[in-house]
Design an enzyme around this catalytic site. Sequence first.
Site, PDB file in Angstrom:
ATOM      1  N   ILE A 106       0.836  -1.198   0.000  1.00 28.10           N
ATOM      2  CA  ILE A 106       0.000   0.000   0.000  1.00 28.10           C
ATOM      3  C   ILE A 106       0.870   1.247   0.000  1.00 28.10           C
ATOM      4  O   ILE A 106       2.034   1.219   0.395  1.00 28.10           O
ATOM      5  CB  ILE A 106      -0.947  -0.010   1.230  1.00 28.10           C
ATOM      6  N   CYS A 107       0.284   2.353  -0.493  1.00 31.05           N
ATOM      7  CA  CYS A 107       0.912   3.684  -0.408  1.00 31.05           C
ATOM      8  C   CYS A 107       2.143   3.754  -1.318  1.00 31.05           C
ATOM      9  O   CYS A 107       2.029   3.542  -2.520  1.00 31.05           O
ATOM     10  CB  CYS A 107       1.230   3.990   1.061  1.00 31.05           C
ATOM     11  N   CYS A 108       3.317   4.029  -0.781  1.00 36.49           N
ATOM     12  CA  CYS A 108       4.531   4.103  -1.599  1.00 36.49           C
ATOM     13  C   CYS A 108       5.120   2.725  -1.883  1.00 36.49           C
ATOM     14  O   CYS A 108       5.932   2.556  -2.795  1.00 36.49           O
ATOM     15  CB  CYS A 108       5.580   4.970  -0.917  1.00 36.49           C
ATOM     16  N   TYR A 128       0.017   5.368  -3.809  1.00 42.65           N
ATOM     17  CA  TYR A 128      -0.228   6.740  -3.367  1.00 42.65           C
ATOM     18  C   TYR A 128      -0.060   7.685  -4.555  1.00 42.65           C
ATOM     19  O   TYR A 128       0.839   7.501  -5.385  1.00 42.65           O
ATOM     20  CB  TYR A 128       0.743   7.108  -2.238  1.00 42.65           C
TER      21      TYR A 128
END
Length: 392
Positions: A106-108, A128
């Site tokens: 998730i995210c970066c 992200y």
Amino acid sequence: MASFTKTVLIPIAHGTEPLEAVAMITVLRRGGADVTVASVETQVGVDACHGIKMVADTLLSDITDSVFDLIVLPGGLPGGETLKNCKSLENMVKKQDSDGRLNAAICCAPALALGTWGLLEGKKATGYPVFMEKLAATCATAVESRVQIDGRIVTSRGPGTTIEFSITLIEQLFGKEKADEVSSILLLRPNPGEEFTFTELNQTNWSFEDTPQILVPIAEESEEIEAIALVDILRRAKANVVIAAVGNSLEVEGSRKAKLVAEVLLDEVAEKSFDLIVLPGGLNGAQRFASCEKLVNMLRKQAEANKPYGGICASPAYVFEPNGLLKGKKATTHPVVSDKLSDKSHIEHRVVVDGNVITSRAPGTAMEFSLAIVEKFYGREKALQLGKATLV
């Protein structure tokens, strides 16, 4: 007899996004997964983002030969870079992929880790927003889905998508019925990605000097997502948030065995003044709050001074209601304890502000609850900016 337990590895590092990590840990444990939280650092304690400390179950270096049904990487910086640069983790994730088992990020982390390691070639993936260009260079198609599944890889976007992401992972591991069961307890947003709203009655100005001084107590078996969402979001808004442990130890084990670390014991700040005292929930955690005379006295003084106080999940029912702190106020709480409120007129509302009191319902409403506090102190524009940044 064969074991049907599903095992999950969640690695953490200094600079991991704590809301993502805690939400993944606790939601997957609610689903029945055997979750191991492993530090890629040289010690189990890590300094996550926003000044939040976490404690892992073990060091990754001690379990590199272990096999998991799922490995899931949280984001946050510099945590995502540290995960990417951890050769042991890279080898485990690559073996996971070659053996046909689940990986998620998730995210970066989709761009920095999975993408850099070559695991997204030919895949659709998300991440992200500011990492989408980097992600696009490592996968077949970078998409803006809140959660994206492609084969045995699942990716997602940021703090505000983590519960949805974790529910998707439960479905991958245990099936839709279990995913729906956990989702219903958490009270996920029916309209994720849309502007958050809350119900307000008897509107009053929440004032502060220079910076809001906010107390977030935690106790054994406090609900971890609710506690960390408050601290994470309010510190992003630049409020001064103090995490205080009710009990004799700074290290607290939450309702789903995630290990959190307070900065002070409640006893050390019992005589201090705060612009807001706000309680996470968790059934047993709320009962511990209710039995803490010092905390109840602080809340009573807050109410007598007409200063803001708030609670989510079981805390309005177990702490506020029996101590007269909801007298003449509209409030909400978790559905399983809503019968304890004498005024049930607003129990279906996700977040309720009545003058100086704010209440909310469950882990799935915790970010809206936190953003509503931001709005009361800083205004709608600031709250919407943070909502967008965290992908609520």
